[in-house]
Design a protein around this motif. Structure first.
Motif, short mmCIF file in Angstrom:
data_model
loop_
_atom_site.label_atom_id
_atom_site.label_comp_id
_atom_site.label_asym_id
_atom_site.label_seq_id
_atom_site.Cartn_x
_atom_site.Cartn_y
_atom_site.Cartn_z
N ARG A 48 23.41 76.01 33.60
CA ARG A 48 24.99 76.13 33.62
C ARG A 48 25.48 75.69 35.06
NH1 ARG A 48 26.38 81.09 30.63
NH2 ARG A 48 24.54 82.34 29.97
N LYS A 49 24.84 75.37 35.77
CA LYS A 49 25.28 74.82 37.11
C LYS A 49 25.16 73.52 37.36
CE LYS A 49 25.04 79.51 39.62
NZ LYS A 49 24.48 80.13 40.80
N ILE A 50 24.06 72.82 36.95
CA ILE A 50 23.82 71.33 37.21
C ILE A 50 23.98 70.51 36.05
CG2 ILE A 50 22.26 69.58 37.95
CD1 ILE A 50 20.66 71.89 39.24
N ALA A 51 25.31 69.65 35.92
CA ALA A 51 25.57 69.08 34.43
C ALA A 51 24.66 68.28 34.04
CB ALA A 51 26.86 68.46 34.72
N PRO A 52 24.21 68.60 32.56
CA PRO A 52 22.97 67.89 32.12
C PRO A 52 23.33 66.11 32.19
CG PRO A 52 23.50 69.63 30.76
CD PRO A 52 24.56 69.78 31.82
N GLN A 53 22.36 65.48 32.49
CA GLN A 53 22.44 63.90 32.36
C GLN A 53 21.92 63.08 31.10
OE1 GLN A 53 20.88 62.74 36.24
NE2 GLN A 53 21.46 64.75 37.06
N MET A 54 21.17 63.87 30.37
CA MET A 54 20.52 63.20 29.42
C MET A 54 20.09 64.38 28.12
SD MET A 54 16.86 62.46 30.66
CE MET A 54 17.45 61.20 32.01
N VAL A 55 19.72 63.93 27.21
CA VAL A 55 19.31 65.18 25.89
C VAL A 55 17.75 64.76 25.80
CG1 VAL A 55 19.71 65.97 23.71
CG2 VAL A 55 21.50 64.93 24.75
N VAL A 56 16.84 65.83 25.97
CA VAL A 56 15.40 65.81 25.54
C VAL A 56 14.99 66.36 24.69
CG1 VAL A 56 13.14 66.02 26.68
CG2 VAL A 56 15.04 65.34 28.17
N PHE A 57 14.57 66.03 23.81
CA PHE A 57 13.86 66.59 22.36
C PHE A 57 12.37 67.16 22.62
CE2 PHE A 57 18.02 66.18 20.65
CZ PHE A 57 17.89 66.56 19.13
N HIS A 58 11.89 68.26 22.53
CA HIS A 58 10.69 68.41 22.77
C HIS A 58 9.82 68.95 21.25
CE1 HIS A 58 10.93 69.42 27.12
NE2 HIS A 58 12.13 69.28 26.76
N LEU A 59 9.00 67.87 21.01
CA LEU A 59 8.26 68.15 19.64
C LEU A 59 7.04 68.73 20.02
CD1 LEU A 59 9.04 64.42 18.24
CD2 LEU A 59 10.42 66.63 18.11
N ALA A 60 6.64 69.72 19.17
CA ALA A 60 5.26 70.60 19.72
C ALA A 60 4.09 69.89 18.73
CB ALA A 60 5.38 71.98 19.01
N GLY A 61 2.78 70.31 19.38
CA GLY A 61 1.67 69.84 18.73
C GLY A 61 1.40 70.86 17.53
N TYR A 62 0.55 70.03 16.68
CA TYR A 62 0.02 70.79 15.52
C TYR A 62 -0.23 72.30 15.49
CZ TYR A 62 -2.10 72.06 11.17
OH TYR A 62 -2.65 72.84 9.88
N PHE A 63 0.09 73.24 15.01
CA PHE A 63 0.03 74.53 15.14
C PHE A 63 0.78 75.26 16.34
CE2 PHE A 63 -3.28 77.90 13.39
CZ PHE A 63 -3.27 77.51 12.13
N GLY A 64 1.80 74.34 16.77
CA GLY A 64 2.83 74.98 17.80
C GLY A 64 3.95 74.62 17.09
N ASN A 65 5.12 75.22 17.85
CA ASN A 65 6.31 75.18 17.30
C ASN A 65 7.23 75.18 18.46
OD1 ASN A 65 8.36 74.69 15.41
ND2 ASN A 65 8.75 76.85 14.99
N GLY A 66 8.62 74.88 18.43
CA GLY A 66 9.58 74.78 19.54
C GLY A 66 9.72 76.12 20.40
N SER A 67 10.11 77.05 19.60
CA SER A 67 10.49 78.36 20.17
C SER A 67 9.16 78.84 20.88
CB SER A 67 10.81 79.23 19.03
OG SER A 67 9.78 79.53 18.04
N TYR A 68 7.88 78.56 20.42
CA TYR A 68 6.65 79.11 21.19
C TYR A 68 6.63 78.90 22.65
CZ TYR A 68 4.72 79.52 16.33
OH TYR A 68 4.62 79.61 14.95
N GLY A 69 7.13 77.63 22.94
CA GLY A 69 7.39 77.48 24.49
C GLY A 69 8.04 78.52 25.29
N PHE A 70 8.86 79.37 24.61
CA PHE A 70 9.65 80.44 25.37
C PHE A 70 9.00 81.81 25.43
CE2 PHE A 70 12.64 77.20 24.31
CZ PHE A 70 13.47 77.04 25.47
N HIS A 71 7.76 81.76 24.79
CA HIS A 71 6.90 83.24 24.72
C HIS A 71 6.50 83.46 26.26
CE1 HIS A 71 6.07 82.87 20.34
NE2 HIS A 71 7.52 83.14 20.50
N GLN A 72 6.64 84.49 26.79
CA GLN A 72 6.02 84.80 28.25
C GLN A 72 4.38 84.94 27.97
OE1 GLN A 72 8.37 88.48 28.94
NE2 GLN A 72 8.59 87.60 31.02
N LYS A 73 4.02 84.32 29.38
CA LYS A 73 2.50 84.12 29.28
C LYS A 73 2.02 85.19 30.61
CE LYS A 73 2.20 79.65 27.52
NZ LYS A 73 1.86 78.15 27.62
#
Length: 335
Positions: A48-73
């Motif tokens: 919210r505070k540091i203006a984005p300078q680019m757009v990065v698309f993250h593509l998950a490996g097989y058996f993974g998915n984008g939302s999984y990256g936000f699961h707490q570990k």
């Protein structure tokens, strides 16, 4: 195409960052043949505070998915948490991060169009990209980048090189490639189990019953079935393996079609689409699927095409690729 945008309250995301669920009811994915919902959930994450300078698309490996990256570990920071720290320290550019939903009931899509799983490539290029541009009012000067490991690395190489791609650069970590050395051995290894599955219905029944995951060599089996779904067409709902499962002989006509979807092959044919782009390649010298062979061949192709390429080989396997993503993120300062 209908879409909705929902802010998400996630405990590990501090107040100076925000996460949205960009939910899309895809038109192109509605035609898939395994009954997957065409509704996709892409997580969009930025400061919210540091203006984005680019757009990065993250593509998950097989058996993974984008939302999984936000699961707490437990005792481990997630990729978004590490992105937050690195952004705050100005170690990486501030970016609009899009964690892509490419999941299917069979574990993945390779982010390409297929008869079985639907038009996942078209979904990303023709639905997700324009919506991100519109909804988040991305300035024209912003660079667009793809990042992925394994199947996600494959998807990154595919999407940066298709005609009229919006993406300027790609990070491909241990990307699926050189199918003869990486994928063919997996087909041989799984061939005893593959003989049980002649039709799409056979696989669907096993997946939906819940017993599939209890089988010996489950991952090898579902992985090769999913790759067959990605790279082969269907014949009256019959799976078309490029291998005679009885004799072990290749089926030349089918194997040729698979090789056409190998980055080692398709990048040679897409030189025009790669003009002016940048590629970051990274692979372990002990990769379990011998993907260093493919990475080296891809590097040679890109060098011949005069594509600006950063190439690394590290002393690791196909595991622990999360740390390699962090290293690659720092490269974004140079694109």
């Amino acid at each position: 195409m209908q879409y909705s945008l929902y802010p998400l309250a996630l405990p590990q995301i501090p107040s100076d960052f925000v996460v949205y669920n960009l939910q899309i009811n895809s038109q192109v994915l509605a035609k898939n043949k395994i009954g997957d919902s065409p509704r996709k959930h892409h997580y969009v994450f930025f400061s919210r505070k540091i203006a984005p300078q680019m757009v990065v698309f993250h593509l998950a490996g097989y058996f993974g998915n984008g939302s999984y990256g936000f699961h707490q570990k437990t005792l481990e920071k997630t990729l978004p948490e590490q992105i937050i720290e690195m952004t705050r320290r100005r170690q990486i550019p501030s970016a609009l991060h899009v964690f892509v939903d490419g999941m299917t009931a069979w574990g993945g899509s390779q982010f390409i169009n297929s008869e079985l799983f639907g038009a996942h490539s078209d979904h990303l290029q023709e639905e997700v990209v324009p919506l991100v541009q519109e909804v988040f009012t991305v300035p024209a000067k912003h660079k667009w980048v793809l990042m992925g490991a394994s199947s996600g690395g494959y998807g990154a190489l595919h999407h940066v090189s298709v005609p009229k791609s919006r993406f300027h650069a790609a990070v491909a970590i241990s990307p699926d490639s050189d199918f003869t050395t990486s994928l063919l051995p997996e087909l041989y290894k799984a061939s005893p189990q593959l003989r049980e599955f002649k039709t799409v219905g056979d696989v669907q029944k096993a997946v939906q019953s819940g017993e599939f995951t209890k089988r010996k060599n489950f991952f090898d089996t579902i992985n090769t079935l999913a790759m067959t779904g990605c790279y082969s067409t269907l014949k009256n709902s019959t799976l078309q393996f490029p291998l005679n499962l009885q004799t072990g002989e290749l089926v030349p006509s089918l194997w040729k079609k698979w090789l056409e979807k190998d980055p080692v092959v398709f990048l040679q044919k897409r030189a025009r689409n790669l003009k002016g782009k940048k590629i970051y390649l990274d692979v372990g010298i002990y990769d379990d699927f011998y993907l260093y062979f493919g990475a080296r061949k891809i590097r040679q192709t890109l060098q011949k095409q005069k594509v600006r390429t950063v190439y690394n080989e590290f002393p690791g396997t196909h595991s622990g690729l999360h740390e390699r993503k962090l290293k690659a993120l720092t490269w974004l300062k140079n694109i």
